[in-house]
Design an enzyme around this catalytic site. Structure first.
Site, PDB file in Angstrom:
ATOM      1  N   TYR A 146      31.366  25.998  -5.372  1.00  0.00           N
ATOM      2  CA  TYR A 146      30.556  25.296  -4.381  1.00  0.00           C
ATOM      3  C   TYR A 146      31.268  25.279  -3.030  1.00  0.00           C
ATOM      4  CZ  TYR A 146      27.793  23.087  -8.206  1.00  0.00           C
ATOM      5  OH  TYR A 146      26.987  22.828  -9.287  1.00  0.00           O
ATOM      6  N   LYS A 177      29.053  29.381 -11.465  1.00  0.00           N
ATOM      7  CA  LYS A 177      27.876  28.507 -11.349  1.00  0.00           C
ATOM      8  C   LYS A 177      27.674  28.282  -9.865  1.00  0.00           C
ATOM      9  CE  LYS A 177      27.161  23.613 -12.808  1.00  0.00           C
ATOM     10  NZ  LYS A 177      26.176  23.214 -11.904  1.00  0.00           N
TER      11      LYS A 177
END
Ligand code: FBP
Length: 264
Positions: A146, A177
């Site tokens: 992220y 992810k």
């Protein structure tokens, strides 16, 4: 790199991780809409749906609840995480070792890296330790990749998400992810940049069934391996219904309309 098709993280070549670390990351506010969602057992029950490949939680929740579910669920232990009470530059405390995760029964581990944060260097060094330990225990590593920090204005821009996917490959994660970058073609670029590292979409804040399933479908069509989702499942009154639809889109390659119809 661990071929995840042969691990419990994956079923029939696809991944559906149910994430429930929000009590730490966001706080109790995430449970306001559906008050029963504050009870971890509700999400553990939801995770017994056949479409779910692993449940991702922090150590405390795992210690308290996983023993009752170890025959039914695969555990992805999140190794770091930080509360929303932290007001500094993005960072994530290491709360659990790979050895502890293994002892509790985890079959994979997860680690957040905020590329672009002023704390990126320390986080990458901590990730290196976790990744090495995970290799010793033969546990696949999922990177919550992220990018965020004071220099990053848009953390879902296509170039940023492609970079997030690439960081996961470069640093040795088995799965990246990443947030949905807005289109199938942008997700294709992220998948390309990740090379052999598998890409899964991060669920994001709760949205309509159709809007959510469309992003998931575009991720799968882009070559993504699946999904790691929290709020878009357990913030719904009926988590089973959306899991039925996700099963169609992720495992059966159904269209969004077919998935919605199957979940009626
Ligand atoms: P969601 O599907 O609810 O977005 O969950 C995925 C997740 O990565 C969680 O594991 C984590 O708690 C949360 O998102 C972090 O969200 P953010 O840091 O973007 O607010």
């Amino acid at each position: 790199m661990i071929p995840i098709d042969d691990t419990p993280l994956c079923r029939d070549g696809k991944v559906l991780i149910l994430a429930y670390d929000h009590g730490l990351e966001h706080g109790p506010v995430d449970f306001d809409e559906v008050p029963e969602s504050a009870d971890p057992e509700r999400t553990f029950e939801a995770a017994t749906h056949p479409a779910v490949t692993s449940i991702a939680v922090q150590k405390g929740i795992a210690e308290a609840y996983y023993p009752s579910y170890e025959d039914d669920l695969d555990l992805l232990m999140k190794l770091n995480g930080t509360s929303n009470l932290w007001m500094g530059e993005p960072d994530s405390a290491v709360n659990c070792t790979v050895e502890q995760a293994y002892d509790i029964g985890a079959s994979s581990v997860g680690f957040t890296l905020y590329g672009g944060s002023n704390n990126e260097i320390e986080m990458a060094e901590e990730f290196a330790t976790a990744q090495k330990d995970a290799r010793d225990y033969e546990l696949p590593v999922v990177m919550w990749s992220y990018p965020r920090g004071q220099g990053l204005k848009n953390d879902t821009a296509p170039g940023t998400i492609a970079y997030a996917a690439r960081l996961a490959l470069e640093l040795g994660a088995d799965v990246a992810k990443v947030k949905f970058p807005g289109s199938q073609s942008a997700m294709e670029q992220a998948v390309r940049m990740a090379g052999p590292t598998k890409v899964v979409m991060s669920g994001g804040s709760k949205t309509s069934d159709r809007a959510f399933l469309e992003d998931v479908k575009e991720t799968i069509d882009a070559g993504g391996k699946g999904l790691a989702v929290g709020r878009n499942v357990w913030q719904r009154e009926d988590p089973t219904r959306i899991l039925d639809a996700l099963e169609q889109v992720i495992f059966e390659e159904a269209s969004v309309d077919e998935a919605l119809a199957a979940a009626e």
